[in-house]
Design a protein around this motif. Sequence first.
Motif, mmCIF file in Angstrom:
data_model
loop_
_atom_site.group_PDB
_atom_site.id
_atom_site.type_symbol
_atom_site.label_atom_id
_atom_site.label_comp_id
_atom_site.label_asym_id
_atom_site.label_seq_id
_atom_site.Cartn_x
_atom_site.Cartn_y
_atom_site.Cartn_z
ATOM 1 N N ARG A 255 -11.922 10.657 20.714
ATOM 2 C CA ARG A 255 -11.083 9.482 20.454
ATOM 3 C C ARG A 255 -9.933 9.474 21.470
ATOM 4 O O ARG A 255 -9.210 10.449 21.603
ATOM 5 C CB ARG A 255 -10.488 9.570 19.047
ATOM 6 C CG ARG A 255 -11.549 9.738 17.969
ATOM 7 C CD ARG A 255 -10.991 10.492 16.802
ATOM 8 N NE ARG A 255 -11.983 10.764 15.784
ATOM 9 C CZ ARG A 255 -11.736 11.458 14.680
ATOM 10 N NH1 ARG A 255 -10.527 11.956 14.462
ATOM 11 N NH2 ARG A 255 -12.682 11.676 13.802
ATOM 12 N N VAL A 256 -9.792 8.354 22.138
ATOM 13 C CA VAL A 256 -8.824 8.240 23.250
ATOM 14 C C VAL A 256 -7.789 7.179 22.908
ATOM 15 O O VAL A 256 -8.129 6.124 22.350
ATOM 16 C CB VAL A 256 -9.562 7.832 24.557
ATOM 17 C CG1 VAL A 256 -8.584 7.671 25.705
ATOM 18 C CG2 VAL A 256 -10.644 8.844 24.904
ATOM 19 N N MET A 257 -6.513 7.431 23.225
ATOM 20 C CA MET A 257 -5.495 6.372 23.183
ATOM 21 C C MET A 257 -4.674 6.465 24.464
ATOM 22 O O MET A 257 -4.066 7.498 24.749
ATOM 23 C CB MET A 257 -4.590 6.487 21.958
ATOM 24 C CG MET A 257 -3.747 5.227 21.778
ATOM 25 S SD MET A 257 -2.603 5.250 20.380
ATOM 26 C CE MET A 257 -3.682 4.931 19.011
ATOM 27 N N LEU A 258 -4.707 5.392 25.254
ATOM 28 C CA LEU A 258 -4.026 5.392 26.549
ATOM 29 C C LEU A 258 -2.698 4.666 26.459
ATOM 30 O O LEU A 258 -2.533 3.757 25.646
ATOM 31 C CB LEU A 258 -4.915 4.705 27.591
ATOM 32 C CG LEU A 258 -6.303 5.315 27.792
ATOM 33 C CD1 LEU A 258 -7.153 4.412 28.666
ATOM 34 C CD2 LEU A 258 -6.198 6.699 28.397
ATOM 35 N N GLY A 259 -1.749 5.058 27.305
ATOM 36 C CA GLY A 259 -0.471 4.352 27.341
ATOM 37 C C GLY A 259 0.697 5.313 27.440
ATOM 38 O O GLY A 259 0.553 6.517 27.227
ATOM 39 N N ALA A 260 1.864 4.745 27.775
ATOM 40 C CA ALA A 260 3.065 5.557 27.992
ATOM 41 C C ALA A 260 3.691 5.937 26.650
ATOM 42 O O ALA A 260 4.739 5.431 26.272
ATOM 43 C CB ALA A 260 4.060 4.779 28.851
ATOM 44 N N LEU A 261 3.031 6.821 25.952
ATOM 45 C CA LEU A 261 3.481 7.175 24.594
ATOM 46 C C LEU A 261 4.495 8.305 24.622
ATOM 47 O O LEU A 261 4.331 9.306 25.318
ATOM 48 C CB LEU A 261 2.262 7.566 23.756
ATOM 49 C CG LEU A 261 1.335 6.389 23.447
ATOM 50 C CD1 LEU A 261 -0.054 6.868 23.089
ATOM 51 C CD2 LEU A 261 1.921 5.546 22.323
ATOM 52 N N HIS A 262 5.528 8.131 23.821
ATOM 53 C CA HIS A 262 6.586 9.125 23.681
ATOM 54 C C HIS A 262 6.010 10.424 23.098
ATOM 55 O O HIS A 262 5.103 10.375 22.261
ATOM 56 C CB HIS A 262 7.633 8.525 22.717
ATOM 57 C CG HIS A 262 8.902 9.283 22.670
ATOM 58 N ND1 HIS A 262 9.027 10.454 21.967
ATOM 59 C CD2 HIS A 262 10.120 9.042 23.207
ATOM 60 C CE1 HIS A 262 10.273 10.899 22.087
ATOM 61 N NE2 HIS A 262 10.949 10.048 22.843
ATOM 62 N N PRO A 263 6.522 11.582 23.511
ATOM 63 C CA PRO A 263 5.980 12.848 22.996
ATOM 64 C C PRO A 263 5.960 12.945 21.464
ATOM 65 O O PRO A 263 5.029 13.526 20.902
ATOM 66 C CB PRO A 263 6.925 13.894 23.603
ATOM 67 C CG PRO A 263 7.354 13.279 24.893
ATOM 68 C CD PRO A 263 7.472 11.810 24.620
ATOM 69 N N VAL A 264 6.951 12.385 20.800
ATOM 70 C CA VAL A 264 6.940 12.439 19.323
ATOM 71 C C VAL A 264 5.753 11.620 18.784
ATOM 72 O O VAL A 264 5.083 12.034 17.824
ATOM 73 C CB VAL A 264 8.276 11.927 18.737
ATOM 74 C CG1 VAL A 264 8.194 11.825 17.216
ATOM 75 C CG2 VAL A 264 9.407 12.867 19.143
ATOM 76 N N ALA A 265 5.464 10.481 19.418
ATOM 77 C CA ALA A 265 4.295 9.684 19.016
ATOM 78 C C ALA A 265 3.010 10.457 19.290
ATOM 79 O O ALA A 265 2.065 10.420 18.491
ATOM 80 C CB ALA A 265 4.280 8.357 19.773
ATOM 81 N N ILE A 266 2.960 11.192 20.403
ATOM 82 C CA ILE A 266 1.766 11.997 20.730
ATOM 83 C C ILE A 266 1.533 13.044 19.636
ATOM 84 O O ILE A 266 0.399 13.272 19.199
ATOM 85 C CB ILE A 266 1.948 12.702 22.100
ATOM 86 C CG1 ILE A 266 2.097 11.685 23.228
ATOM 87 C CG2 ILE A 266 0.791 13.682 22.360
ATOM 88 C CD1 ILE A 266 0.843 11.082 23.763
ATOM 89 N N LEU A 267 2.621 13.675 19.175
ATOM 90 C CA LEU A 267 2.492 14.672 18.101
ATOM 91 C C LEU A 267 1.913 14.029 16.845
ATOM 92 O O LEU A 267 1.004 14.570 16.215
ATOM 93 C CB LEU A 267 3.866 15.299 17.798
ATOM 94 C CG LEU A 267 4.271 16.444 18.729
ATOM 95 C CD1 LEU A 267 5.768 16.652 18.698
ATOM 96 C CD2 LEU A 267 3.564 17.738 18.345
#
Length: 412
Positions: A255-267
């Motif tokens: 499962r992939v999600m691309l974009g300039a995501l903030h590290p807290v969102a990545i967690l």
Amino acid sequence: MKFVVRGDAVARRGTLSAFRRLPDVKVETPGCMLFTRCGSVPHLSLDVLNRIENLPQIATSSMSTLSDYQDVVRECKRGLPEFASLDNMVVFCASHDVSAEIIKFNCSTKKTMVVRNRGGNKQYSPADFVKVQEAFKCDMVQCLGDSEGNESTTSGSTRMNKAYNRTVDFLEKTTNFLQGSEIEGTPLLASLVGGMLLEPRTRCAKASVTMTTVSGFVIEGFHNYGVRAECFWNEKEPLGVLRDTISCLPEDKVRVMLGALHPVAILTLSEEGVDLFDTSYTYQVTERGGALSFPLSLQSPKAKADVMFEIDLKNSKYADQFIPLLEGCTCHTCSNFTRGYIHHLLNTKELLAGVLLSIHNIHHYLRFFEQLRRCLDEDSSAAYKQLLEEYCGPTPEYDTGRVSPSPSLSTG
Ligand SMILES: [Zn+2]
């Protein structure tokens, strides 16, 4: 391509492997793909890129930045990875340049999907799409979908149902065209659309899952494209819809999600079961003259006042600071240059500023992913997220000047 989820892990951890062109490459997940625009990492030549330690063995490119040049790549005959000197990396061809602002995206039709590139809008039928991919010869490909771009948060059910129907129809036809093509067997990832609406979201996911030729999923529409990708998750976390979407997906497909995501969102997204992201966040930080400085371990710094999430190198208070961007960082920039010098380069609009900041920011972001995997293994990601949130604070006040012109795409 094979994707195996570790059965013994506390959280979802996996490995992507067995790529046809590069059978020895193994990509640990949650992982981060190297973001490229037009086939290169912004600001960095290949020599400079290779100065970054432990680069990922997987990179993203996009139809929107490269489809205009398909004839040249086709003439090269060796595909995009060799054309762009990315031949030692697995190359994933995504649909869109996630660093570009997309104002409105509702231009696809029943038979074609729109891709916006430098030449304007171009419509691609499933046959056209397969023809482009035959020229590119990438190792993993995202099927085009009726993505919602920056309208995803506000679109109604009529629009989203239309997007779902068009996306699934395009996917079915594309899988048919792939059979017998030059790239038959290339892993194809389905685009999952549906905005913030549960019904089209889950219908799209369930319909894509039934296609056995689909090797994974790209979850679209949960954030904006371009610089606004960071803000979305701060304002509204549509976790309910995301959870229901992910619950429709099989465990053994990536499962992939691309974009300039903030590290807290990545967690948060990793905890929810998203496997692969990209480094476009570091591009956004570099473009505004920032350097990432958030903690990379669970140990709290001695004094909170000494640590910031990100430092704004354009601020004149750094003009006479002759220390590295981040004490203890082992990157090429921090080993050789000072905050004061990079502040000077930004002030004088020297291109080297973007180069040096990119090296540090990519290095830091990749170390963050190593820390993320450690935290998931040790079941400590909640504590690490809490630590990062303490250092997030308000979004820094940046001036509007960017290191290089902002990419943007509109309906034209
Ligand atoms: Zn550094």
